[in-house]
Design a protein around this motif. Structure first.
Motif, PDB file in Angstrom:
ATOM      1  N   VAL A  23     -56.496  -0.819  27.982  1.00 10.60           N
ATOM      2  CA  VAL A  23     -56.933  -1.522  29.183  1.00 10.60           C
ATOM      3  C   VAL A  23     -55.822  -1.413  30.215  1.00 10.60           C
ATOM      4  CG1 VAL A  23     -57.648  -3.725  30.134  1.00 10.60           C
ATOM      5  CG2 VAL A  23     -58.255  -3.144  27.779  1.00 10.60           C
ATOM      6  N   GLN A  24     -56.203  -0.949  31.411  1.00 15.47           N
ATOM      7  CA  GLN A  24     -55.203  -0.848  32.473  1.00 15.47           C
ATOM      8  C   GLN A  24     -55.241  -2.105  33.316  1.00 15.47           C
ATOM      9  OE1 GLN A  24     -55.216   2.884  34.735  1.00 15.47           O
ATOM     10  NE2 GLN A  24     -53.332   3.157  33.595  1.00 15.47           N
ATOM     11  N   ALA A  25     -54.235  -2.965  33.129  1.00 16.22           N
ATOM     12  CA  ALA A  25     -54.211  -4.213  33.880  1.00 16.22           C
ATOM     13  C   ALA A  25     -53.644  -3.984  35.278  1.00 16.22           C
ATOM     14  CB  ALA A  25     -53.385  -5.246  33.130  1.00 16.22           C
ATOM     15  N   LEU A  26     -52.677  -3.112  35.379  1.00 15.29           N
ATOM     16  CA  LEU A  26     -52.121  -2.735  36.692  1.00 15.29           C
ATOM     17  C   LEU A  26     -52.179  -1.222  36.796  1.00 15.29           C
ATOM     18  CD1 LEU A  26     -48.937  -5.017  36.947  1.00 15.29           C
ATOM     19  CD2 LEU A  26     -51.148  -5.369  38.047  1.00 15.29           C
ATOM     20  N   SER A  45     -60.225 -13.514  38.267  1.00 14.97           N
ATOM     21  CA  SER A  45     -59.690 -13.354  36.914  1.00 14.97           C
ATOM     22  C   SER A  45     -59.944 -11.924  36.451  1.00 14.97           C
ATOM     23  CB  SER A  45     -60.349 -14.347  35.960  1.00 14.97           C
ATOM     24  OG  SER A  45     -61.722 -14.125  35.886  1.00 14.97           O
ATOM     25  N   GLY A  46     -58.960 -11.370  35.746  1.00  9.46           N
ATOM     26  CA  GLY A  46     -59.054  -9.989  35.311  1.00  9.46           C
ATOM     27  C   GLY A  46     -58.533  -9.019  36.346  1.00  9.46           C
ATOM     28  N   SER A  47     -57.998  -9.537  37.456  1.00  7.70           N
ATOM     29  CA  SER A  47     -57.521  -8.650  38.513  1.00  7.70           C
ATOM     30  C   SER A  47     -56.104  -8.156  38.255  1.00  7.70           C
ATOM     31  CB  SER A  47     -57.559  -9.393  39.852  1.00  7.70           C
ATOM     32  OG  SER A  47     -56.706 -10.513  39.788  1.00  7.70           O
ATOM     33  N   ARG A 219     -57.088  -6.749  43.058  1.00 11.79           N
ATOM     34  CA  ARG A 219     -58.443  -6.563  42.528  1.00 11.79           C
ATOM     35  C   ARG A 219     -58.420  -5.350  41.601  1.00 11.79           C
ATOM     36  NH1 ARG A 219     -63.576  -8.216  43.563  1.00 11.79           N
ATOM     37  NH2 ARG A 219     -62.968  -9.484  45.321  1.00 11.79           N
ATOM     38  N   ASP A 220     -58.866  -5.534  40.395  1.00 12.93           N
ATOM     39  CA  ASP A 220     -58.925  -4.453  39.412  1.00 12.93           C
ATOM     40  C   ASP A 220     -57.602  -3.713  39.269  1.00 12.93           C
ATOM     41  OD1 ASP A 220     -61.567  -5.092  39.002  1.00 12.93           O
ATOM     42  OD2 ASP A 220     -62.263  -3.670  40.551  1.00 12.93           O
ATOM     43  N   GLY A 221     -56.549  -4.469  39.285  1.00 12.49           N
ATOM     44  CA  GLY A 221     -55.242  -3.863  39.018  1.00 12.49           C
ATOM     45  C   GLY A 221     -54.651  -3.124  40.201  1.00 12.49           C
ATOM     46  N   LEU A 222     -55.235  -3.278  41.379  1.00 16.06           N
ATOM     47  CA  LEU A 222     -54.703  -2.630  42.576  1.00 16.06           C
ATOM     48  C   LEU A 222     -54.569  -3.646  43.699  1.00 16.06           C
ATOM     49  CD1 LEU A 222     -56.855   0.629  42.560  1.00 16.06           C
ATOM     50  CD2 LEU A 222     -54.372   0.481  42.215  1.00 16.06           C
ATOM     51  N   LEU A 223     -53.681  -3.348  44.653  1.00 18.18           N
ATOM     52  CA  LEU A 223     -53.554  -4.229  45.816  1.00 18.18           C
ATOM     53  C   LEU A 223     -54.786  -4.069  46.689  1.00 18.18           C
ATOM     54  CD1 LEU A 223     -49.896  -4.035  47.199  1.00 18.18           C
ATOM     55  CD2 LEU A 223     -50.957  -5.760  45.729  1.00 18.18           C
ATOM     56  N   GLU A 224     -55.290  -5.170  47.148  1.00 15.26           N
ATOM     57  CA  GLU A 224     -56.410  -5.108  48.079  1.00 15.26           C
ATOM     58  C   GLU A 224     -55.821  -4.945  49.480  1.00 15.26           C
ATOM     59  OE1 GLU A 224     -59.310  -8.455  48.730  1.00 15.26           O
ATOM     60  OE2 GLU A 224     -59.992  -7.638  46.806  1.00 15.26           O
ATOM     61  N   ALA A 225     -56.383  -4.022  50.218  1.00 16.81           N
ATOM     62  CA  ALA A 225     -55.869  -3.829  51.571  1.00 16.81           C
ATOM     63  C   ALA A 225     -56.008  -5.123  52.360  1.00 16.81           C
ATOM     64  CB  ALA A 225     -56.647  -2.709  52.270  1.00 16.81           C
ATOM     65  N   ALA A 226     -54.905  -5.535  52.998  1.00 18.82           N
ATOM     66  CA  ALA A 226     -54.898  -6.826  53.678  1.00 18.82           C
ATOM     67  C   ALA A 226     -55.805  -6.793  54.892  1.00 18.82           C
ATOM     68  CB  ALA A 226     -53.474  -7.185  54.097  1.00 18.82           C
TER      69      ALA A 226
END
Lengths: 226, 409
Positions: A23-26, A45-47, A219-226
């Motif tokens: 599982v890729q958390a980041l 949760s899970g992000s 979100r899903d292990g990635l930064l969400e664009a601000a």
């Protein structure tokens, strides 16, 4: 990197093995937090929210990527070195306080100093920290004799006693009612203002996030664009 | 972390769950108490056997018929003439006194009371050699021997069995194997020995035993010759002299003696080896219970590690290194078992004391002895048990991942 960056992560990846499945958390997170900043980390949760918090707090090591804390590369440190970094550079505030219930407030606050190997002046430092969070009249009380807000204050005193570079607060108001929660938030913000300690708050509560200078969304292990 | 603080914290943790700590410690308490009590009883037994052997008589040697093993053929009996030869001051200068005896077991009766005891046919020389005396009446004399008199000296225990008392018996008549003997006197008590009582005896003149009780093919045959050496140091020399004389008289080949010379030292070393084995055996059983106690500690420490997973996680988050956690749990388990050990020493001491009191109440001279070595051993061993059985749980605690431990519910 500049001296003002207390945290600098580059391409942070964390993979967990759950039995056969990976599982890729980041999945490659990069950001910078400057000294004295107040940052909140949000996400469903899970992000990968808790994972990034464990990485930043040096409780866990990334699978790959770089992490400079206060100018030191910590991503590849051994367990005992990490323990020492946590002890000197990171103060933790947990949702469920995590105090030793059999021990007095002073003892709880002294604990990081003990592991730091400090022999003298421990008591005085612990009492200073307790005064800083407004608990000068509760020093010899045990957690069972304190209210939730007071317990969280003890935990905050414990987090600042070693003068860390960053304070990691994981849902610090999650177990408190809203009035006490506001008090704890303003205490944390005041500590940041007075001492210049970098404050990182992991939360899902937008009203908490609104009080911080910057929000890092995952979100899903990635930064969400601000 | 500083050692006193670690100790203090461990004590607090033990005190925080008193019932559980108490029950855990109980295993060690019982184990250590058993070790202490068993070793004390073993030591006491050794003392008492040694004491009773020493009480048999000073510088005493025993000459028996028969060799050290069964391979010797044509064994000649010991005779009165052998005894006379041993008494020769020129051939055996290390020998102070010689006293041959005949021994048999026979029924002794008085009125309706019957008891079976050892009847010793003796000469007057027997009494100084065996260090015997009378509390009333008189000892055997040459006249009794020459006259084959029907007289007997009686031990206090035999007297108690027949008469219910051991005073005012001189002049009474008992029957030995159906024949009447007049009581000449009552022997002074020598106290309980570990080989059965030395007070359960009847002594009659050797000549009377020869003619009336003990029928032997050779009229001059005797069972044992008691020999007193001139001093304790002369015992080995006396043994040599006796062996030389008897070899000559019995015409035996070298190394094929048809007799055995046994000294008190031999008895002592035999007894010491027997009680030594006894002590090791008892101590071994006790050690097993200590082991079981240790496993109990390990069990509880494992439970404690699981219960305190979050605490361990927190401590690690605050900067505790692997070693800090290891030391914390090892201190706790060693302290638990050390406390158990100390209580166990007290309890073991008490048990040994009670055993001593019970022995004294039943008339046996027996003093369990708690040695300093046993106490030291128990203390060190119990702490070591805690340390050893604490290693696995402590290692588990120290090896916990902080993230996992903090998340544990």
């Amino acid at each position: 990197m500049t001296a003002d960056n207390v945290i600098e992560v580059r391409d942070l990846v964390k993979t967990y093995k759950m039995g056969e499945v990976e599982v890729q958390a980041l999945r490659g997170v990069s950001f910078v937090i400057q000294r004295g900043e107040v940052v909140s980390i949000m996400g469903p949760s899970g992000s990968g929210k808790s994972t990034i918090m464990n990485m930043l707090g040096c409780l866990d090591r990334p699978t790959s990527g770089e992490y400079y804390l206060d100018g030191v590369e910590v991503a590849k440190m051994a367990d005992d070195q990490l323990a020492s970094v946590r002890n000197r550079k990171v103060g933790f505030v947990f949702q469920s306080f995590n105090l030793l219930s059999r021990q007095t407030a002073t003892f709880n606050v002294e604990l990081p100093l003990r592991y730091a190997g400090a022999m003298e002046g421990r008591r005085a430092k612990a009492e200073d920290a307790l005064r800083a969070v407004g608990l000068e009249n509760r020093m010899t009380h045990r957690p069972t004799e304190l209210s939730g807000g007071q317990q969280q204050r003890v935990a905050i005193a414990r987090a600042i006693v070693n003068n860390p570079a960053i304070i990691m607060a994981d849902e610090p108001t999650g177990n408190l009612d809203s009035r006490v929660g506001r008090e704890i938030m303003s205490l944390l913000l005041n500590l940041n203002k007075d001492r210049g300690t970098t404050l990182i708050i992991v939360t899902h509560d937008p009203s908490i996030a609104d009080q911080t200078q910057r929000v890092i969304r995952l979100r899903d292990g990635l930064l969400e664009a601000a | 972390m500083n050692f006193t603080q670690t100790l203090f914290e461990a004590l607090e943790s033990i005190a925080s769950n008193k019932l559980r700590s108490g029950l855990t410690v109980l295993g060690i308490v019982i184990g250590v108490a058993a070790v202490i009590a068993m070793l004390a009883v073993g030591n006491g037994a050794q003392d008492s056997i040694t004491g009773s052997i020493s009480g048999i008589g000073t510088n005493l040697l025993f000459v028996f018929r028969g060799g050290a093993d069964d391979s010797i053929r044509n064994v000649k009996p010991l005779t009165l003439q052998d005894a006379e030869a041993l008494a020769d001051p020129f051939a055996a200068p290390s020998v102070a006194a010689v006293s041959p005896v005949l021994q048999t077991n026979a029924e002794v009766s008085y009125g309706g009371e019957v008891t079976t005891t050892t009847i010793t046919g003796a000469l007057p020389s027997y009494f100084p050699v065996r260090n015997l005396n009378v509390t009333e009446g008189e000892l055997l004399t040459e006249e009794h021997i020459l006259g084959r008199a029907s007289v007997a000296l009686i031990g206090t225990e035999t007297a108690d069995a027949l008469f219910g008392r051991h005073e005012g018996l001189t002049g009474e008549t008992v029957r030995i194997a159906g024949q009447p003997f007049r009581i000449l006197g009552v022997l002074e008590s020598k106290g309980g020995g570990s080989f059965g009582s030395q007070d359960d005896v009847v002594i009659i003149p050797l000549t009377s035993a020869q003619t009336r009780l003990v029928r032997r093919s050779n009229a001059d045959q005797v069972d044992v010759i008691f020999v007193q050496a001139v001093s304790a140091e002369a015992v080995p020399q006396a043994t040599q002299e006796i062996s030389d004389i008897l070899r000559q008289r019995h015409r035996t080949e070298i190394g094929a003696d048809d007799f055995t010379v046994f000294s008190q030292q031999d008895f002592l070393s035999t007894a010491a080896s027997i009680t030594g084995v006894l002590t090791i055996f008892l101590g071994g059983i006790a050690a097993i219970s200590l082991l079981v106690g240790g496993i109990g500690i390990m069990n509880i420490m494992l439970v404690s590690v699981t219960e305190r997973t979050r605490e361990i996680g927190l401590r690690k988050a605050l900067g505790a290194r692997r070693r800090d956690i290891l030391v914390q749990f090892l201190t706790e388990s060693s302290l638990l078992s050390l406390i158990g050990g100390l209580i166990g020493i007290g309890l073991g001491w008490l048990i040994a004391y009670v055993v001593g009191q019970v022995a004294a109440a039943t008339g046996t001279v027996f003093n369990p002895r708690v040695g300093v070595d046993a106490i030291l051993l128990a203390t060190i061993f119990s702490a070591a048990v805690g340390l050893f059985f604490g290693i696995y749980p402590a290692n588990r605690a120290a090896g916990l991942e902080p993230v996992e431990a903090l998340r544990y519910e």
